[in-house]
Structures are given as C-alpha cells and as structure tokens.
Design a protein around this motif. Sequence first.
Motif, mmCIF file in Angstrom:
data_model
loop_
_atom_site.group_PDB
_atom_site.id
_atom_site.type_symbol
_atom_site.label_atom_id
_atom_site.label_comp_id
_atom_site.label_asym_id
_atom_site.label_seq_id
_atom_site.Cartn_x
_atom_site.Cartn_y
_atom_site.Cartn_z
ATOM 1 N N ARG A 25 -27.151 35.510 8.722
ATOM 2 C CA ARG A 25 -26.434 35.101 9.932
ATOM 3 C C ARG A 25 -25.014 34.655 9.593
ATOM 4 N NH1 ARG A 25 -31.518 32.735 11.317
ATOM 5 N NH2 ARG A 25 -30.788 30.694 10.570
ATOM 6 N N ALA A 26 -24.890 33.872 8.456
ATOM 7 C CA ALA A 26 -23.564 33.393 8.060
ATOM 8 C C ALA A 26 -22.657 34.552 7.673
ATOM 9 C CB ALA A 26 -23.698 32.419 6.889
ATOM 10 N N GLU A 27 -23.207 35.516 6.936
ATOM 11 C CA GLU A 27 -22.398 36.671 6.544
ATOM 12 C C GLU A 27 -21.942 37.460 7.765
ATOM 13 O OE1 GLU A 27 -24.798 38.825 3.840
ATOM 14 O OE2 GLU A 27 -24.368 37.511 2.109
ATOM 15 N N ALA A 28 -22.857 37.598 8.717
ATOM 16 C CA ALA A 28 -22.476 38.317 9.938
ATOM 17 C C ALA A 28 -21.385 37.562 10.686
ATOM 18 C CB ALA A 28 -23.711 38.503 10.831
ATOM 19 N N TRP A 29 -21.540 36.216 10.755
ATOM 20 C CA TRP A 29 -20.533 35.409 11.459
ATOM 21 C C TRP A 29 -19.197 35.460 10.726
ATOM 22 C CZ3 TRP A 29 -17.826 30.961 10.093
ATOM 23 C CH2 TRP A 29 -17.142 30.329 11.129
ATOM 24 N N VAL A 30 -19.254 35.369 9.361
ATOM 25 C CA VAL A 30 -18.022 35.427 8.568
ATOM 26 C C VAL A 30 -17.345 36.779 8.726
ATOM 27 C CG1 VAL A 30 -17.135 35.463 6.201
ATOM 28 C CG2 VAL A 30 -18.734 33.684 6.891
ATOM 29 N N ALA A 31 -18.150 37.844 8.712
ATOM 30 C CA ALA A 31 -17.563 39.178 8.883
ATOM 31 C C ALA A 31 -16.889 39.297 10.250
ATOM 32 C CB ALA A 31 -18.653 40.235 8.728
ATOM 33 N N ARG A 32 -17.559 38.755 11.273
ATOM 34 C CA ARG A 32 -16.969 38.811 12.613
ATOM 35 C C ARG A 32 -15.682 37.992 12.682
ATOM 36 N NH1 ARG A 32 -21.008 37.181 14.877
ATOM 37 N NH2 ARG A 32 -20.483 35.037 15.412
ATOM 38 N N MET A 33 -15.727 36.771 12.086
ATOM 39 C CA MET A 33 -14.542 35.917 12.100
ATOM 40 C C MET A 33 -13.415 36.534 11.274
ATOM 41 S SD MET A 33 -15.229 33.447 14.085
ATOM 42 C CE MET A 33 -13.864 32.366 13.734
ATOM 43 N N ASN A 34 -13.768 37.142 10.129
ATOM 44 C CA ASN A 34 -12.742 37.795 9.308
ATOM 45 C C ASN A 34 -12.100 38.955 10.050
ATOM 46 O OD1 ASN A 34 -13.086 36.070 7.152
ATOM 47 N ND2 ASN A 34 -14.622 37.367 6.144
ATOM 48 N N ALA A 35 -12.936 39.703 10.749
ATOM 49 C CA ALA A 35 -12.384 40.829 11.518
ATOM 50 C C ALA A 35 -11.429 40.321 12.589
ATOM 51 C CB ALA A 35 -13.527 41.630 12.136
ATOM 52 N N GLU A 36 -11.850 39.235 13.278
ATOM 53 C CA GLU A 36 -10.975 38.672 14.308
ATOM 54 C C GLU A 36 -9.695 38.116 13.682
ATOM 55 O OE1 GLU A 36 -13.230 35.762 16.361
ATOM 56 O OE2 GLU A 36 -14.583 37.218 17.316
ATOM 57 N N ALA A 37 -9.870 37.413 12.509
ATOM 58 C CA ALA A 37 -8.694 36.844 11.845
ATOM 59 C C ALA A 37 -7.758 37.943 11.360
ATOM 60 C CB ALA A 37 -9.135 35.975 10.669
ATOM 61 N N ASP A 38 -8.338 39.018 10.812
ATOM 62 C CA ASP A 38 -7.495 40.130 10.355
ATOM 63 C C ASP A 38 -6.736 40.751 11.520
ATOM 64 O OD1 ASP A 38 -8.369 39.710 7.800
ATOM 65 O OD2 ASP A 38 -9.937 41.259 7.879
ATOM 66 N N ALA A 39 -7.432 40.884 12.625
ATOM 67 C CA ALA A 39 -6.760 41.467 13.796
ATOM 68 C C ALA A 39 -5.627 40.562 14.267
ATOM 69 C CB ALA A 39 -7.781 41.685 14.917
ATOM 70 N N LYS A 40 -5.919 39.234 14.310
ATOM 71 C CA LYS A 40 -4.875 38.298 14.731
ATOM 72 C C LYS A 40 -3.726 38.282 13.729
ATOM 73 C CE LYS A 40 -7.880 35.162 17.309
ATOM 74 N NZ LYS A 40 -8.430 33.778 17.379
ATOM 75 N N ALA A 41 -4.079 38.319 12.405
ATOM 76 C CA ALA A 41 -3.036 38.300 11.378
ATOM 77 C C ALA A 41 -2.161 39.545 11.469
ATOM 78 C CB ALA A 41 -3.676 38.203 9.996
ATOM 79 N N GLU A 42 -2.798 40.691 11.686
ATOM 80 C CA GLU A 42 -2.017 41.921 11.820
ATOM 81 C C GLU A 42 -1.095 41.852 13.035
ATOM 82 O OE1 GLU A 42 -4.756 45.107 11.936
ATOM 83 O OE2 GLU A 42 -5.311 44.958 9.799
ATOM 84 N N GLU A 43 -1.652 41.332 14.114
ATOM 85 C CA GLU A 43 -0.834 41.210 15.327
ATOM 86 C C GLU A 43 0.320 40.237 15.111
ATOM 87 O OE1 GLU A 43 -1.454 40.116 20.072
ATOM 88 O OE2 GLU A 43 -3.144 40.075 18.657
ATOM 89 N N LYS A 44 0.002 39.102 14.449
ATOM 90 C CA LYS A 44 1.042 38.105 14.180
ATOM 91 C C LYS A 44 2.095 38.657 13.232
ATOM 92 C CE LYS A 44 1.605 33.351 12.604
ATOM 93 N NZ LYS A 44 0.914 32.156 12.052
#
Length: 332
Positions: free
Chosen positions: A154-173
Amino acid sequence: MSDDDSEVLITKVRELGCGKSGRCRFRFEHKEKKAKDKKKEKKMKGKKRMAVIIRNRITLEEEKRAKQLEKQAKKQEKKEKKRLKMEAERQKQLEEEARMKAQLEAIEMEKQKEREAKEEKKRKEREKMAAIKAELDQAEKKRAAQEAEREKQRAEAWVARMNAEADAKAEEKQKKEEEEVAKKKAAEEAAAERKKLFRTKSQVMAEEEEQRRQERARRQEEEFGCAIAGGFEKGDYVIAQNNMSVQGEIIVKKGTRGVVRGPSETDPQNRVSVAFDKREKAGYAQINVVHFEIKVTDAPLQKDPNVSELIEKIMTPRDARSKQVVNELEED
C-alpha cells in the motif's frame, strides 16, 4: 671409762714411775682426762639430742609432705573425676548434637527433594508454556509479516502515486520557471541593448576600467594567489604620500619614489610590498606599506647618453682647450 682408756692410763703410769711426783702428775692427767671425757660426753649428748631433734623434724616434715601429697592426690583425683564427668557430658552433648544434626539433615534433605520436585514441575510447566508461546510468537510473526507486506505494498502504491503527482507538478513548475527565466532574460537583453544605445562616454570608460580591473585581479590571482591591495599593478611607480616611520624613526620620507613588487606576505588584503629608491635608516628598501600611504606616479625619465654628454661638455669650465670644445659643439 672404757677398757681402752684404762690400758692407756696403765701404760702412762708405768712410764712415769711410782714416785711422789709421778703420782701427782698422774692425778692431774687423770682429772684432765675426766674433764675431757665429760666435755666429750656432753658434746655427744648434744649431738644425740640434735640428731633426735633433726630426726623428729624430718619426721614431721615427711608427715606434712605426706599429708600434702595425699591432699594433692585427692585434689588431682577430684579434678580427674570432674574432667571425666565433663568429658562424658561433652561426649553426650556431642552425640546429642550429632543426632540432632542428622535429624536436621534428614529433614533438610526431604525439603530439598520436595523443592527439587517442585522445581522440576515448574520447569516442565515453563517448557510447556515456552512451547506454546513460541507457537504463538511464530504465528504472530507470520501475521505481522503478512500485514507488513500488505502495508508495504500500500505504501509503495501511495509513494508511486505521490511521486507521479510530484513529478507532474515539478515538470509543470520547471516549465513555468523556464518560461519566466526566458521572458526575464529576453527583457534584460532588450534593456541592455537599449542601455547600450544611450551609454555616455564616462559609462563606457567605467566599464572598460572594470574589465581591466577584473583582468588584472585574475592575473594577480594566478601569479601571487591574491590580488594586490589598492588596485596596484606589479611594476607600477609610486611615491610616498607621507613620512613613514618605525618606532618613531623616519625610514622613508614623503615623495620618495618606489616600485610595486607585489602583495604583502603578512597582510595581503591591506598592505603592498614596495621597493623604494632610498631609505633613510639602514635596512632593506623594500617594505610593506598600507595601500593608502602610496599613490601611482609617472615613470622616471630615461637618460639619453647624447644629451648627458652634451650637458657635461657645456658644464665643463673654460680653459685652454675651450676652443676645441666649441668646435666640437659646432661640428655636432
């Protein structure tokens, strides 16, 4: 009188004879003999009496000693009886103590056996409980491992989801920042171009001076490891702006010319090493001075050998050869 004494007396009478004088002498000797015998008898009686007294005293002492020995024997016998009685009592006491000790040891042994039996029972119970606890621990570990694995997933899935969101936000930023930087850079370049069109001569000179200063600092960094204080350059001609003194004594006077050799080794941020042409006090002419104590001046004029020779000829006093000097000047 004894027989021996009578024989001795008869022998003496025969020797003396039967006269009147002989009778008198015999009578005198007889009396003397009787006195001696009495004295001797008295002495013998005294000795006998002393012997009796001594014998009686010895008898009394022996009786007394015998009584003392008998008393001591009785006392010793009494002590011996008492000792034997005490030994018997002691032996009896020891036997009683040994019997009591044996009984106590038997009781203690029974108690020890009971304790050992209880300990054995407790040990078996502990082993049984330990086995049950080990089974429970094994089951708990297995359950915890399964739960941890599920939690990890569950943690890995949550981390992967958060990383994907963070990467998307970082790319946008990052994209926005790059756009902002590009816009800012374009605006700065446009402003710089406009500013270049309207620069004054003083601004151009200041920029050129700043470039020269940076180039000089870079070159000095490569040569000395640091820039020379005050913006001086190696080989610059300088003059002292004030008298320089050490411990109250002037070593370099105001206006003395010198050449910059480089930064000071002791204080390179504030001092400059200068080799002055002249030093008032004996010592090395190269000293470390504060950078505001000197200023840049023009280089000294180089001597022209022709001009020097001409001046020397002009300054030569007139003499018999002055005419030759003038002719030489005219020829020159």
